[in-house]
Design an enzyme around this catalytic site. Structure first.
Site, PDB file in Angstrom:
ATOM      1  N   GLY A 214       3.399  -6.595   2.526  1.00 20.03           N
ATOM      2  CA  GLY A 214       3.539  -6.808   1.096  1.00 20.03           C
ATOM      3  C   GLY A 214       2.321  -6.300   0.332  1.00 20.03           C
ATOM      4  O   GLY A 214       1.705  -5.290   0.686  1.00 20.03           O
ATOM      5  N   SER A 215       1.957  -7.018  -0.706  1.00 22.19           N
ATOM      6  CA  SER A 215       0.909  -6.544  -1.620  1.00 22.19           C
ATOM      7  C   SER A 215      -0.492  -6.579  -1.031  1.00 22.19           C
ATOM      8  O   SER A 215      -1.428  -6.060  -1.658  1.00 22.19           O
ATOM      9  CB  SER A 215       0.947  -7.357  -2.912  1.00 22.19           C
ATOM     10  OG  SER A 215       2.155  -7.120  -3.613  1.00 22.19           O
ATOM     11  N   THR A 216      -0.664  -7.164   0.155  1.00 23.63           N
ATOM     12  CA  THR A 216      -1.987  -7.080   0.787  1.00 23.63           C
ATOM     13  C   THR A 216      -2.290  -5.652   1.230  1.00 23.63           C
ATOM     14  O   THR A 216      -3.436  -5.336   1.579  1.00 23.63           O
ATOM     15  CB  THR A 216      -2.112  -8.036   1.995  1.00 23.63           C
ATOM     16  OG1 THR A 216      -1.085  -7.723   2.947  1.00 23.63           O
ATOM     17  CG2 THR A 216      -1.997  -9.479   1.556  1.00 23.63           C
TER      18      THR A 216
END
Length: 484
Positions: A214-216
């Site tokens: 995801g956004s990591t």
């Protein structure tokens, strides 16, 4: 003696030499190989009750020991005093299945070599110590316990690293199992039950399984873009509600299905703070898969780590994305075919904390002999440059603002400057896998962390990296920093 008889005699003599050579090869030169083969049940049974060395944490907590039988001092039972909390790290030495974790990785050092094999007798004649050696891990017992307890009944993992050494301070995985339940010939049914358990407690989620990050993954995209001159922190991007993926009818939306700022424009810095999907899909396409790979691969993507057991490989499929902008846009927000282990994402955080240099992770602190003397210590690997120090500083500033003013505010620790990034990735039936990566203290980072909770944990559909994973990271980091 006539010619035919001489030839027959010579043939018999040669066959005898071949037979003698084969017997020598099998019984002497290859004795250890056959003895240690996992399908050699007799040897496995014998080794199960042999003495093995200690496995201890960096602060001296015993994780595995062999206890002598009261009636037969030559017979030992392997015990794991800390049970399920450290099971994915210690592994188990059992008759059932192959050994795992430290028990498998250091089997040759941990086991007693007083087996009267040819190699052992040679070693004894040379004066070598045949007693088992012990293994000390880099893991901190208190940090590991807090990490495990913080996950609770949720499926997930927590990994904590030292940025400048790569030392693994904690690697918790849930659900887990009690390795003591696998010791003894009567416990085969327990192993079968664990294998059949749909929760898969035998799986080390910290190092042996990968997930959409995801956004990591966005800090990697930002680092590549900044290093390549594609964008700067104050570069502005359009702020639509949805981003149209090139060549398709598909779109990428933001969390909450709205715009990220005013609906007109937004800077890269602001996009990182609020985790704006539309900006990072656009930025990934502008930057290109090959350029993103120049940051991702030196961090460990498209390879596995040896810690020393082999981890699962994290993936950013560069070649497949070079000619597919729509897929690249999805990959820019850590979706599509991007996959990472929690260990890998802890390495990402640690690399940014370490001025853009990646130090490969490891779990061995030292090996000691039966008298407690050090045989060997872990040598810190040479760091690998993944981005410029200036870019790492920019990311650090952005990620600190994620904590102070953005999506990661629940990871704040009073009196400590923390830099981090939330992540919410596609899960199962609208229950997302949620992430948080971070490091602290910002001014001189000593610890980096990655937290993964599968399928939204206890929150379910409403879970985000900010409301589920970030609070866990705060608790674990606070314990690690207190110990430091």
């Amino acid at each position: 003696m006539n010619g035919p008889i001489r030839r027959v005699s010579l043939g018999i003599y040669l066959l005898f030499l071949v037979l003698l050579g084969s017997v020598t090869w099998i019984q002497v030169l290859s004795a250890d190989t056959y003895r240690d083969h996992p399908r050699n049940v007799r040897t496995n049974l014998n080794q199960t009750f042999k003495e093995r060395g200690l496995i201890v944490t960096s602060d001296g907590v015993v994780l595995a020991r062999s206890v002598a039988d009261e009636e037969d001092s030559r017979r030992f039972t392997r015990t794991y005093p800390e049970g399920e909390v450290f099971a994915n790290l210690t592994g188990y030495a059992s008759l059932f299945g192959e050994s795992t974790g430290a028990e498998a990785a250091f089997d040759g050092e941990l086991r007693s070599r007083q087996d009267a094999t040819f190699s052992d007798m040679i070693a004894a004649l040379l004066g070598r110590d045949l007693r088992p050696h012990s293994v000390q891990l880099t893991v901190d017992a208190n940090v590991q316990r807090v990490a495990y307890e913080s996950l609770g009944s949720q499926h997930g993992a927590v990994v904590v690293l030292q940025p400048d050494t790569g030392n693994i301070i904690a690697a918790a995985s849930t659900p887990s199992y009690d390795p003591n339940s696998l010791i003894g010939v009567e416990n085969e049914t327990v192993y079968d039950e664990l294998l059949a358990d749909p929760d898969n407690p035998l799986l080390d989620r910290a190092t042996r399984e990968n997930f959409p990050p995801g956004s990591t993954f966005k800090p990697i995209v930002a680092a590549a873009a900044i290093d390549a001159g594609v964008a700067e922190p104050d570069t502005t991007f359009p702020d639509p509600q949805e981003f149209d993926l090139p060549g398709t009818d598909a779109t990428i939306g933001n969390f909450g299905d709205g715009v990220c700022a005013d609906g007109d424009s937004i800077t890269l810095r602001q996009a990182m703070i609020v985790s704006c999907n539309t900006v990072f899909a656009d930025l990934a396409i502008q930057t290109g898969a090959e350029t993103i790979g120049l940051v991702a691969e030196p961090m460990g993507f498209n390879d596995s780590f040896s810690i020393p057991w082999q981890t699962a490989e994290s993936n950013f499929p560069i070649e497949a994305l070079e000619e597919d902008d729509a897929a690249l846009g999805q990959s820019g927000i850590g979706e599509r075919n991007v996959r990472a282990t929690p260990l890998q994402m802890a390495v990402v955080a640690a690399t940014i904390a370490n001025d853009g240099e990646m130090v490969a992770p490891g779990v061995l602190r030292q090996l000691t002999d039966a008298d407690g003397e050090t045989i060997t210590e872990r040598q810190v690997p040479a760091p690998e440059r993944t981005m410029s120090p200036e870019t790492a500083d920019i990311l650090t500033d952005m990620m600190e603002q994620v904590i102070t003013a953005g999506s990661g505010q629940q990871a704040a620790i009073p009196g400590i400057r923390v830099a981090g990034k939330t992540g919410t990735a596609t899960g199962v039936e609208d229950r997302p896998s949620v992430w948080f990566i971070a490091f602290a203290p910002v001014e001189d980072p000593t610890h980096a962390i990655a937290v993964l909770v599968e399928e939204g944990g206890e929150v379910g559909e409403g879970a985000t990296g900010g409301n589920v994973a970030a609070p866990i990271a705060a608790r674990v980091l606070e314990e690690a920093l207190a110990g430091n």
